[in-house]
Design an enzyme around this catalytic site. Structure first.
Site, PDB file in Angstrom:
ATOM      1  N   ILE A   1     -27.570  50.156   3.502  1.00 19.45           N
ATOM      2  CA  ILE A   1     -28.039  50.263   4.864  1.00 19.45           C
ATOM      3  C   ILE A   1     -28.393  48.860   5.331  1.00 19.45           C
ATOM      4  O   ILE A   1     -28.607  47.960   4.521  1.00 19.45           O
ATOM      5  CB  ILE A   1     -29.243  51.227   5.004  1.00 19.45           C
ATOM      6  CG1 ILE A   1     -30.384  50.839   4.055  1.00 19.45           C
ATOM      7  CG2 ILE A   1     -28.823  52.652   4.761  1.00 19.45           C
ATOM      8  CD1 ILE A   1     -31.584  51.770   4.123  1.00 19.45           C
ATOM      9  N   ASP A   2     -28.428  48.665   6.624  1.00 17.20           N
ATOM     10  CA  ASP A   2     -28.612  47.327   7.173  1.00 17.20           C
ATOM     11  C   ASP A   2     -29.981  46.744   6.827  1.00 17.20           C
ATOM     12  O   ASP A   2     -30.932  47.479   6.538  1.00 17.20           O
ATOM     13  CB  ASP A   2     -28.445  47.343   8.691  1.00 17.20           C
ATOM     14  CG  ASP A   2     -27.025  47.686   9.117  1.00 17.20           C
ATOM     15  OD1 ASP A   2     -26.098  47.399   8.343  1.00 17.20           O
ATOM     16  OD2 ASP A   2     -26.864  48.235  10.220  1.00 17.20           O
ATOM     17  N   LYS A   3     -30.071  45.436   6.915  1.00 21.49           N
ATOM     18  CA  LYS A   3     -31.301  44.709   6.592  1.00 21.49           C
ATOM     19  C   LYS A   3     -32.512  45.268   7.337  1.00 21.49           C
ATOM     20  O   LYS A   3     -33.567  45.498   6.743  1.00 21.49           O
ATOM     21  CB  LYS A   3     -31.116  43.228   6.935  1.00 21.49           C
ATOM     22  CG  LYS A   3     -32.372  42.385   6.802  1.00 21.49           C
ATOM     23  CD  LYS A   3     -32.108  40.948   7.232  1.00 21.49           C
ATOM     24  CE  LYS A   3     -33.377  40.108   7.165  1.00 21.49           C
ATOM     25  NZ  LYS A   3     -33.127  38.711   7.595  1.00 21.49           N
TER      26      LYS A   3
ATOM     27  N   ARG B   1     -25.188  52.320  15.218  1.00 22.65           N
ATOM     28  CA  ARG B   1     -25.463  51.317  16.245  1.00 22.65           C
ATOM     29  C   ARG B   1     -24.279  51.161  17.193  1.00 22.65           C
ATOM     30  O   ARG B   1     -24.446  51.087  18.424  1.00 22.65           O
ATOM     31  CB  ARG B   1     -25.803  49.984  15.569  1.00 22.65           C
ATOM     32  CG  ARG B   1     -27.027  50.081  14.656  1.00 22.65           C
ATOM     33  CD  ARG B   1     -27.108  48.930  13.672  1.00 22.65           C
ATOM     34  NE  ARG B   1     -27.307  47.657  14.352  1.00 22.65           N
ATOM     35  CZ  ARG B   1     -27.245  46.482  13.719  1.00 22.65           C
ATOM     36  NH1 ARG B   1     -26.981  46.431  12.419  1.00 22.65           N
ATOM     37  NH2 ARG B   1     -27.436  45.368  14.385  1.00 22.65           N
TER      38      ARG B   1
END
Length: 350
Positions: free
Chosen positions: A157-159, A260
């Site tokens: 998953i993204d930062k 997103r």
């Protein structure tokens, strides 16, 4: 010399595993499958191929085989292997991990905000995987990456996204989980705050995703399906707060930045998502007090408002369904509470 196979499929799941399907041509002489695969995998040793076969990363006609299996005309071989263009050495580091579940095969971690999942350009330490490597080596000092590639990482998953991520603790578990991701059977539900009042109670976004042609660090949708990889997101509105909405997004596929990019494509960029323009006022009034209110909201949740809330998968050993649910992190809780209080006293203005 003419090649003796057809590569009929190649795809990535979460950017970490590559699946290739080979069809053995007619006239191919019987050959041990480990020897045959070694010749077609870059920098592969016989030992590495054999370990992969033993762990279940290779199937023939949908079934696992042993290394001494001899290929036959018409066999369909599916090989799953680790792939990562940003590969770098993983140095074990004693980092706190919020482990919500762990047994001998898997571990589920609730990732904190601002934590990169794996080492790469610009982030060689302090990542979740650095902490996982340290944790696993405390349990098994003999563990090496050749035995458990990427220390069991099968998705990311993204930062700035918080929430649940599953890792494998054995190569066998990694192959089992990777297949679940490829087959889209892993249940993943996210909670997001997005700009705008979504009129529909829910819907499905079905649009291919690929890198943006001008801005290479960004991704965008290609609705006609002529470019990119298929991506499907199901969304449901949980709360309408005038100029923002709280939504649940269920992933059917798992592409980079999928939620997103998909939400932006329907006009509802995630709140404070600076990469996709959500860090400025996209909906609302022109009044100074409103701008001050939104700036305060940005300060409360200084990141993209996205949380991986629910995770479900089949346990690689027991075969039982496992489901995990995590609480919203404090910053998103505060953000939603602030918008809720604001909208109780402010009518919707366009």
């Amino acid at each position: 010399m003419e090649e003796d196979l057809d590569i009929v499929q190649e795809e990535n799941a979460e950017e970490f595993y590559e699946r290739k399907t080979f069809i053995i041509d007619k006239g191919q002489e019987p050959m041990r499958i480990d020897k045959w695969m070694q010749a077609r995998i870059e920098n592969a040793t016989r030992s590495k191929v054999q370990k992969g076969i033993e762990a279940g990363f290779l199937t023939v006609n949908g079934q696992q085989v042993k290394s001494n299996y001899k290929i036959k005309s018409g066999d369909e071989l599916v090989w799953i292997s680790v792939t990562n263009p940003d590969y770098s050495e993983i140095k074990p580091e004693n980092i706190f991990l919020d482990i919500v579940y762990e047994d001998d095969a898997v571990m589920v971690i609730n990732k904190a905000p601002n934590m990169v999942v794996h080492p790469g350009v610009g982030n060689y330490s302090g990542t979740l995987l650095n902490g996982v490597a340290y944790h696993l080596l405390q349990q098994n000092p003999q563990l090496i990456e050749e035995d458990l590639p990427r220390f069991g990482l099968v998705h990311r998953i993204d930062k700035n996204t918080t929430g649940l991520i599953v890792l494998a603790k054995t190569a066998e578990a990694a192959s089992h989980l990777a297949k679940q991701f490829f087959n889209h059977t892993v249940i993943r539900k996210y909670l997001a705050v997005v700009w705008g009042n979504i009129e529909e109670d829910g819907g499905t976004i079905d649009a291919n995703i690929a890198r943006h042609e001008r801005f290479r660090k960004m991704f965008t949708t290609y609705p006609e399906g002529d470019k990119g990889k298929n991506a499907i997101t199901h969304y449901k509105v949980l709360q309408r707060l005038n100029y923002v909405s709280v939504v649940e997004c269920k992933l059917e596929t798992g592409r980079t930045h999928q939620i997103r990019v998909h939400m932006k494509s329907i006009g509802h960029t995630l709140f404070n998502d600076w990469e996709y323009g959500g860090d400025r006022i996209l909906k609302g009034t022109i009044y100074t007090k409103y701008k001050q209110f939104v700036d305060n909201c940005f300060a409360i949740c200084p990141r993209c408002a996205l949380h991986a809330k629910t995770l479900g998968f089949i346990h690689p050993i027991t075969g039982k369904e496992l489901f995990f649910d995590s609480d919203l992190p404090h910053d998103m809780q505060q953000l939603i509470e602030k918008w809720t209080k604001y909208t109780q006293h402010k009518p919707l203005e366009e």
